[in-house]
Write an enzyme that holds these catalytic residues in place. Structure first.
Site, PDB file in Angstrom:
ATOM      1  N   TYR A  28       0.846  -1.103   0.070  1.00  0.00           N
ATOM      2  CA  TYR A  28       0.014  -0.031   0.121  1.00  0.00           C
ATOM      3  C   TYR A  28       0.940   1.229  -0.149  1.00  0.00           C
ATOM      4  O   TYR A  28       0.701   2.029  -0.765  1.00  0.00           O
ATOM      5  CB  TYR A  28      -0.984   0.279   1.238  1.00  0.00           C
ATOM      6  CG  TYR A  28      -1.618   1.383   1.340  1.00  0.00           C
ATOM      7  CD1 TYR A  28      -2.803   1.486   0.389  1.00  0.00           C
ATOM      8  CD2 TYR A  28      -1.029   2.256   2.206  1.00  0.00           C
ATOM      9  CE1 TYR A  28      -3.425   2.971   0.420  1.00  0.00           C
ATOM     10  CE2 TYR A  28      -1.918   3.410   2.391  1.00  0.00           C
ATOM     11  CZ  TYR A  28      -2.888   3.833   1.297  1.00  0.00           C
ATOM     12  OH  TYR A  28      -3.462   4.882   1.587  1.00  0.00           O
ATOM     13  N   PRO A  69       0.261  14.687   3.323  1.00  0.00           N
ATOM     14  CA  PRO A  69      -0.548  13.869   3.724  1.00  0.00           C
ATOM     15  C   PRO A  69      -0.329  12.282   3.417  1.00  0.00           C
ATOM     16  O   PRO A  69      -0.333  11.858   1.946  1.00  0.00           O
ATOM     17  CB  PRO A  69      -1.995  14.268   3.342  1.00  0.00           C
ATOM     18  CG  PRO A  69      -1.649  15.180   2.147  1.00  0.00           C
ATOM     19  CD  PRO A  69      -0.257  15.297   2.219  1.00  0.00           C
ATOM     20  N   THR A  70      -0.219  11.514   4.262  1.00  0.00           N
ATOM     21  CA  THR A  70      -0.123   9.887   4.125  1.00  0.00           C
ATOM     22  C   THR A  70      -0.946   9.091   5.159  1.00  0.00           C
ATOM     23  O   THR A  70      -1.069   9.507   6.052  1.00  0.00           O
ATOM     24  CB  THR A  70       1.155   9.558   4.397  1.00  0.00           C
ATOM     25  OG1 THR A  70       2.390  10.416   3.850  1.00  0.00           O
ATOM     26  CG2 THR A  70       1.569   8.022   4.049  1.00  0.00           C
ATOM     27  N   ALA A  71      -1.979   8.310   4.456  1.00  0.00           N
ATOM     28  CA  ALA A  71      -3.204   7.431   5.010  1.00  0.00           C
ATOM     29  C   ALA A  71      -2.660   6.573   5.814  1.00  0.00           C
ATOM     30  O   ALA A  71      -1.462   5.842   5.640  1.00  0.00           O
ATOM     31  CB  ALA A  71      -4.164   7.459   4.001  1.00  0.00           C
ATOM     32  N   SER A  74      -3.693  13.689   6.688  1.00  0.00           N
ATOM     33  CA  SER A  74      -4.782  12.856   5.753  1.00  0.00           C
ATOM     34  C   SER A  74      -6.188  12.704   6.489  1.00  0.00           C
ATOM     35  O   SER A  74      -6.088  12.303   7.600  1.00  0.00           O
ATOM     36  CB  SER A  74      -4.383  11.548   5.579  1.00  0.00           C
ATOM     37  OG  SER A  74      -5.368  10.916   4.530  1.00  0.00           O
ATOM     38  N   LEU A 111      -8.303  17.006   2.514  1.00  0.00           N
ATOM     39  CA  LEU A 111      -9.613  16.573   2.591  1.00  0.00           C
ATOM     40  C   LEU A 111     -10.190  16.181   1.251  1.00  0.00           C
ATOM     41  O   LEU A 111     -10.023  16.480   0.248  1.00  0.00           O
ATOM     42  CB  LEU A 111     -10.663  17.884   2.932  1.00  0.00           C
ATOM     43  CG  LEU A 111     -11.858  17.735   2.804  1.00  0.00           C
ATOM     44  CD1 LEU A 111     -12.705  17.389   4.313  1.00  0.00           C
ATOM     45  CD2 LEU A 111     -12.832  19.308   2.527  1.00  0.00           C
ATOM     46  N   HIS A 164      -0.039  12.951  -6.752  1.00  0.00           N
ATOM     47  CA  HIS A 164      -0.419  11.954  -5.905  1.00  0.00           C
ATOM     48  C   HIS A 164       0.340  10.725  -5.697  1.00  0.00           C
ATOM     49  O   HIS A 164       0.358   9.650  -5.509  1.00  0.00           O
ATOM     50  CB  HIS A 164      -1.867  11.519  -6.044  1.00  0.00           C
ATOM     51  CG  HIS A 164      -2.844  10.875  -5.180  1.00  0.00           C
ATOM     52  ND1 HIS A 164      -4.063  11.642  -4.783  1.00  0.00           N
ATOM     53  CD2 HIS A 164      -2.671  10.209  -4.187  1.00  0.00           C
ATOM     54  CE1 HIS A 164      -4.544  11.298  -3.810  1.00  0.00           C
ATOM     55  NE2 HIS A 164      -3.790  10.335  -3.298  1.00  0.00           N
ATOM     56  N   ARG A 197       0.067   7.839  -7.708  1.00  0.00           N
ATOM     57  CA  ARG A 197      -0.650   6.743  -7.199  1.00  0.00           C
ATOM     58  C   ARG A 197      -2.145   6.935  -7.835  1.00  0.00           C
ATOM     59  O   ARG A 197      -3.003   6.142  -7.508  1.00  0.00           O
ATOM     60  CB  ARG A 197      -0.903   6.812  -5.748  1.00  0.00           C
ATOM     61  CG  ARG A 197       0.386   6.255  -5.100  1.00  0.00           C
ATOM     62  CD  ARG A 197       0.573   6.608  -3.544  1.00  0.00           C
ATOM     63  NE  ARG A 197      -0.491   6.147  -2.783  1.00  0.00           N
ATOM     64  CZ  ARG A 197      -0.258   4.923  -2.146  1.00  0.00           C
ATOM     65  NH1 ARG A 197       0.708   4.413  -2.440  1.00  0.00           N
ATOM     66  NH2 ARG A 197      -1.306   4.351  -1.478  1.00  0.00           N
TER      67      ARG A 197
END
Length: 281
Positions: free
Chosen positions: A28, A81-83, A110, A135, A268, A271
């Protein structure tokens, strides 16, 4: 007692991750869309950049401080931001927040964090290092509005609105792994199980939707978005709104026309759309 690993470069962290993370999490974090041409091009583009050195310039004092959205930070390097960071470490996003404070730079949290907006803010009390919230616009507009309000109430100073994800990029590794969030974790910013869980109920039926995250995006994120929705976010937010995911001059002009407070040039991380140009170019 075994010696703690020594990390002196980004490559060291990457090698350690390969040795420690399970395949679901590792793939991921490391993979991109389709054939990952853009992922590789992002790296190659940085490698093409060379330094033009000047000498005898008195470098006894070096100041890289810049200002973003009116707030000073130590250098023009921020944390994107990294989820789902707690797949990598139990402290996840809170540890990242503390690191951003130590380096006096901006962290963008994120929306798909495994730690809530409030808990990340509470992990760095009395900090002047800025935090922004990344967001997505959900089909459920009230849920989207609540994220903005919670960020404002928790001291976040800007919204970074992702505009390049009406659908999730086709990430082959996640499809092969039938990606899902580990059972002890949730999307911590949501109490509604439909928004908090990834891959538990709808992980994969058809081959093209075998990634639980792809199924999540298809069910939750609004694919009808247009510039009028950027203006809606602006109408809701009391803090600056930047758009993240701009790659062309044409879209940059439209963003300015929409009244955004800033533009984040981004593909992104390669990605979303494979064969898109490298961000640094």
């Amino acid at each position: 007692m075994a010696a703690q690993p020594s990390f002196v470069s980004l490559d060291d962290f990457e090698k350690h991750a390969y040795a420690r993370l399970d395949r679901n999490a590792l793939d991921y974090y490391r993979s991109g869309a389709q054939d990952m041409i853009t992922v590789r091009e992002n790296q190659r583009a940085f490698d093409r950049i060379v330094v033009r050195p000047r000498v005898l310039r008195d470098v006894s004092t070096i100041d890289m401080q810049v200002t973003v959205q009116g707030q000073p930070i130590s250098s023009p390097i921020c944390i994107a931001p990294t989820a789902m960071q707690r797949m990598a470490h139990p402290e996840g996003e809170c540890a990242t927040a503390r690191a951003s404070v130590r380096k006096d730079t901006c962290m963008i949290l994120s929306s798909w964090s495994t730690t809530s907006i409030e808990d990340v803010a509470a992990s760095t009390p009395n900090s002047h290092a800025p935090k922004w919230l990344q967001l997505y616009i959900y089909k459920d507009r009230e849920a989207t509005k609540r994220l903005i309000e919670r960020a404002q109430d928790s001291g976040y100073t800007a919204i970074a609105l992702t505009v390049d994800t009406p659908f999730l990029g086709r990430r082959l590794a996640d499809i092969r792994n039938r990606f899902q969030l580990p059972p002890h974790l949730t999307m911590a910013n949501f109490s509604d199980q439909g928004k908090a869980q990834v891959g538990k109920a709808d992980a994969a039926s058809a081959a093209d939707n075998a990634s639980g995250l792809a199924a999540y995006v298809a069910s939750q994120i609004d694919p009808t978005l247009s510039w009028k929705h950027v203006q809606w976010v602006k109408s809701v937010a009391r803090i600056p709104v930047l758009v993240k995911g701009i790659l062309t001059a044409e879209d940059a002009r439209l963003a300015v026309d929409a009244g955004v407070d800033g533009i984040i040039v981004s593909n992104h991380g390669g990605r979303q759309i494979d064969t898109a140009p490298a961000t640094i170019d």
